[in-house]
Design a protein around this motif. Structure first.
Motif, PDB file in Angstrom:
ATOM      1  N   TRP A 206       0.775  -1.169   0.039  1.00 56.28           N
ATOM      2  CA  TRP A 206      -0.074  -0.265   0.067  1.00 56.28           C
ATOM      3  C   TRP A 206       0.819   1.344  -0.068  1.00 56.28           C
ATOM      4  O   TRP A 206       1.772   1.457  -0.789  1.00 56.28           O
ATOM      5  CB  TRP A 206      -1.060   0.012   1.125  1.00 56.28           C
ATOM      6  N   LEU A 207       0.604   2.190   0.617  1.00 61.31           N
ATOM      7  CA  LEU A 207       1.205   3.599   0.854  1.00 61.31           C
ATOM      8  C   LEU A 207       2.620   3.520   1.759  1.00 61.31           C
ATOM      9  O   LEU A 207       3.256   4.539   1.894  1.00 61.31           O
ATOM     10  CB  LEU A 207       0.388   4.673   1.423  1.00 61.31           C
ATOM     11  N   ILE A 218      -2.212  10.661  -7.815  1.00 58.71           N
ATOM     12  CA  ILE A 218      -2.050   9.379  -7.351  1.00 58.71           C
ATOM     13  C   ILE A 218      -2.926   8.488  -8.097  1.00 58.71           C
ATOM     14  O   ILE A 218      -4.018   8.712  -8.451  1.00 58.71           O
ATOM     15  CB  ILE A 218      -2.270   8.871  -5.880  1.00 58.71           C
ATOM     16  N   SER A 220      -4.407   4.263  -9.018  1.00 60.81           N
ATOM     17  CA  SER A 220      -4.187   3.147  -8.519  1.00 60.81           C
ATOM     18  C   SER A 220      -5.478   2.119  -8.971  1.00 60.81           C
ATOM     19  O   SER A 220      -6.480   2.401  -9.112  1.00 60.81           O
ATOM     20  CB  SER A 220      -4.168   3.074  -6.910  1.00 60.81           C
ATOM     21  N   LEU A 249      -7.882   2.492   2.472  1.00 55.76           N
ATOM     22  CA  LEU A 249      -7.048   3.404   1.196  1.00 55.76           C
ATOM     23  C   LEU A 249      -7.545   4.845   1.054  1.00 55.76           C
ATOM     24  O   LEU A 249      -7.046   5.722   1.131  1.00 55.76           O
ATOM     25  CB  LEU A 249      -6.866   2.614   0.147  1.00 55.76           C
ATOM     26  N   LEU A 250      -8.990   4.931   0.973  1.00 58.44           N
ATOM     27  CA  LEU A 250      -9.534   6.161   0.872  1.00 58.44           C
ATOM     28  C   LEU A 250      -9.304   7.032   2.079  1.00 58.44           C
ATOM     29  O   LEU A 250      -9.097   8.229   1.874  1.00 58.44           O
ATOM     30  CB  LEU A 250     -10.980   6.002   0.716  1.00 58.44           C
ATOM     31  N   LEU A 253      -5.547   8.210   1.753  1.00 61.31           N
ATOM     32  CA  LEU A 253      -5.034   9.027   0.494  1.00 61.31           C
ATOM     33  C   LEU A 253      -4.846  10.325   0.862  1.00 61.31           C
ATOM     34  O   LEU A 253      -3.743  11.003   0.393  1.00 61.31           O
ATOM     35  CB  LEU A 253      -5.781   8.916  -0.603  1.00 61.31           C
ATOM     36  N   TYR A 256      -1.308  11.986   1.639  1.00 60.23           N
ATOM     37  CA  TYR A 256      -0.310  11.693   0.760  1.00 60.23           C
ATOM     38  C   TYR A 256      -0.466  12.616  -0.573  1.00 60.23           C
ATOM     39  O   TYR A 256       0.258  12.345  -1.526  1.00 60.23           O
ATOM     40  CB  TYR A 256      -0.125  10.036   0.181  1.00 60.23           C
ATOM     41  N   LEU A 257      -1.304  13.394  -0.482  1.00 58.67           N
ATOM     42  CA  LEU A 257      -1.608  14.530  -1.784  1.00 58.67           C
ATOM     43  C   LEU A 257      -1.205  15.751  -1.359  1.00 58.67           C
ATOM     44  O   LEU A 257      -1.474  16.129  -0.120  1.00 58.67           O
ATOM     45  CB  LEU A 257      -3.179  14.476  -1.979  1.00 58.67           C
ATOM     46  N   ALA A 263      -6.429  11.944  -6.493  1.00 57.55           N
ATOM     47  CA  ALA A 263      -6.050  10.670  -6.530  1.00 57.55           C
ATOM     48  C   ALA A 263      -7.131   9.795  -7.547  1.00 57.55           C
ATOM     49  O   ALA A 263      -8.355  10.471  -7.311  1.00 57.55           O
ATOM     50  CB  ALA A 263      -6.220   9.873  -5.117  1.00 57.55           C
TER      51      ALA A 263
END
Length: 490
Positions: A206-207, A218, A220, A249-250, A253, A256-257, A263
């Motif tokens: 994953w991240l 991003i 994916s 994941l949601l 995210l 990481y933006l 994303a």
């Protein structure tokens, strides 16, 4: 064996593929429309026949696309300056009698801007746990839906054989790609080397490999197949129960933006008895994001299980497949799963008031959704800047060029009687909205010359209705027209 292309071997192989025109256009021209279409359906004989007199390109098509064993001399000529023995040492070929056969799937792939080559596993490995898929339907779907605007940094999360990273190299200054599977990382590394593409390739789940970093974009295609918490196939199974991996994941995210970063991913979510699926997915979204969730397909439990068993190449009548299907369906019954949804998820980090929209877009869509997604983000920004009613009323708008008014009628004793109308876009997702007479008249007046408020005043006068009443009835519909690209700022 996994591929390990040295820079020299990658350069030599690229030279051979270009010289022989082993490209999307070259293969299509050699095979012709009929045999090329048959190959896409898995029918090989027409392609064998069409490639008989194809020279070096014909040899490569039979060797790399059709699974044929080709003579040593023919392979040596087609791959020169890369010797067949060196190709075998790199994991691309395997000896077979007096000739060679492909050890990996190596095929051309391209877009309107040019060609690449993609390395992946042969279908013979489909039932292996670490099987690396090639350019499949999911990869193509995500690629077509991705926004293609220049960005500084892009992360391809769960790169597989590297398809999304290839596309990213067209519009991102720096591309990073991660995967948890060693075989997928080796396949992606070889794909990037063959295409002379500089990608930062990182190992981990994953991240985790990019913890503490942020990206402008991003993309994916994660393991998104909901089911029991197991991993039968690394490319599709998350190892977490149901849709829990997508939910996690949601939630993660946005960290990481970069501000304004976007994303985009594919995903599947459960339709659970007693829940609305948008409420389920909405609960996963953190604060501070715009989100556009588009459901493209809905499958009942039996169809869902059967689809992914066929994808794995299982004989559905075999005892093993039946046991697996039974366990999967039992799990769905326990979890009260009525159906499984699949679609696109676009998330943007924002400092403004978030816009979150859930939509069904079932059936075929002819146009790629990437431009539509970019337009949706722009239109959400415009609507946010015109969130106050007075700001929206002061704006001049125009009907998009692709929009038409459809009217429909039903037969009666005195002929056809008009019973309704709708405005519809003829491009993108073909959004369609039912409209009444006043709404149709308002849209007809949206030609960019007058502010929306002036048109509403004229409409109120013409229909003898209070302007405030018409404003209250009109503005929600106008905002939806703008969000769907039916109306655009003049």
């Amino acid at each position: 064996m996994v591929p390990h292309l040295s820079p020299a071997a990658a350069d030599a192989l690229r030279t051979a593929l270009l010289r022989s025109r082993y490209t999307t256009d070259g293969v299509r021209e050699l095979l012709g429309p009929s045999a090329h279409a048959a190959l896409g359906r898995g029918e090989l004989e027409p392609a064998f026949r069409a490639s008989r007199d194809g020279g070096e390109l014909g040899v490569l098509v039979r060797l790399l696309l059709l699974g044929s064993t080709e003579p040593d001399a023919a392979v040596a000529a087609a791959l020169a300056p890369l010797a067949p023995a060196d190709a075998a040492a790199a994991g691309l070929l395997a000896p077979s009698g007096q000739g060679w056969t492909a050890a990996l799937d190596l095929r051309p792939y391209g877009d309107e801007d040019g060609d690449w080559w993609v390395l992946s596993d042969l279908d013979a490995r489909r039932q292996e746990r670490d099987h690396v898929t090639g350019v499949g339907a999911a990869s193509l779907t995500l690629a077509a839906a991705t926004v293609r605007r220049p960005v500084g940094s892009l992360l391809d999360l769960g790169t597989g054989c590297g398809v999304q990273a290839l596309h990213a190299g067209r519009h991102a200054a720096a591309v990073s790609a991660t995967d948890v599977a060693p075989r997928a990382l080796a396949m992606a590394r070889a794909t990037f080397a063959l295409n002379d593409l500089d990608v930062e390739l990182l190992d981990g789940p994953w991240l985790e490999p990019v913890r503490g970093r942020r990206f402008d974009q991003i993309v994916s295609n994660p393991p998104f197949v909901p089911g029991p918490a197991r991993v039968d196939y690394v490319y599709r199974d998350s190892g977490q129960d149901g849709d829990a991996a997508l939910a996690a994941l949601l939630r993660a995210l946005p960290d990481y933006l970069e501000p304004g970063g976007v994303a985009q991913l594919l995903g599947s979510w459960l339709h659970v008895r007693g829940e609305d699926w948008p409420d389920r997915v909405r609960s996963w979204l953190p604060a501070g994001v715009d989100a556009w969730i588009v459901q493209r397909e809905v499958s009942d439990p039996a169809l869902h299980v059967g689809t992914w068993q066929r994808d794995a190449g299982l004989d559905l009548a075999s005892p093993e497949a039946r046991r697996q299907a039974g366990a999967w369906l039992d799990w769905m019954e326990r979890e009260r799963v009525e159906a499984v949804g699949f679609g696109f998820l676009t998330v943007r980090r924002t400092d403004g008031e978030p816009t979150v929209v859930f939509e069904d877009l079932l059936g075929d869509v002819a146009d790629p959704l990437g431009p539509e997604t970019a337009g949706w983000l722009d239109r959400v920004d415009w609507l946010r800047a015109h969130a106050r009613d007075d700001a929206l009323l002061a704006a001049p708008l125009t009907v998009a060029p692709s929009v038409v008014l459809e009217t429909y009628a039903e037969p009666g004793a005195e002929g056809w009687t008009e019973v309704g109308a709708a405005v519809a876009r003829l491009d993108g997702p073909r959004w369609r909205h039912e409209v009444d007479g006043p709404a149709a008249a308002l849209l007809a007046g949206c030609q960019g010359a007058l502010a929306l408020g002036e048109l509403v005043d004229l409409l109120a006068f013409a229909h003898d209705r209070p302007a405030d009443e018409l404003v209250a009835a009109t503005l929600p519909a106008v905002r939806e027209f703008v969000r769907h690209g039916v109306l655009v700022p003049a």
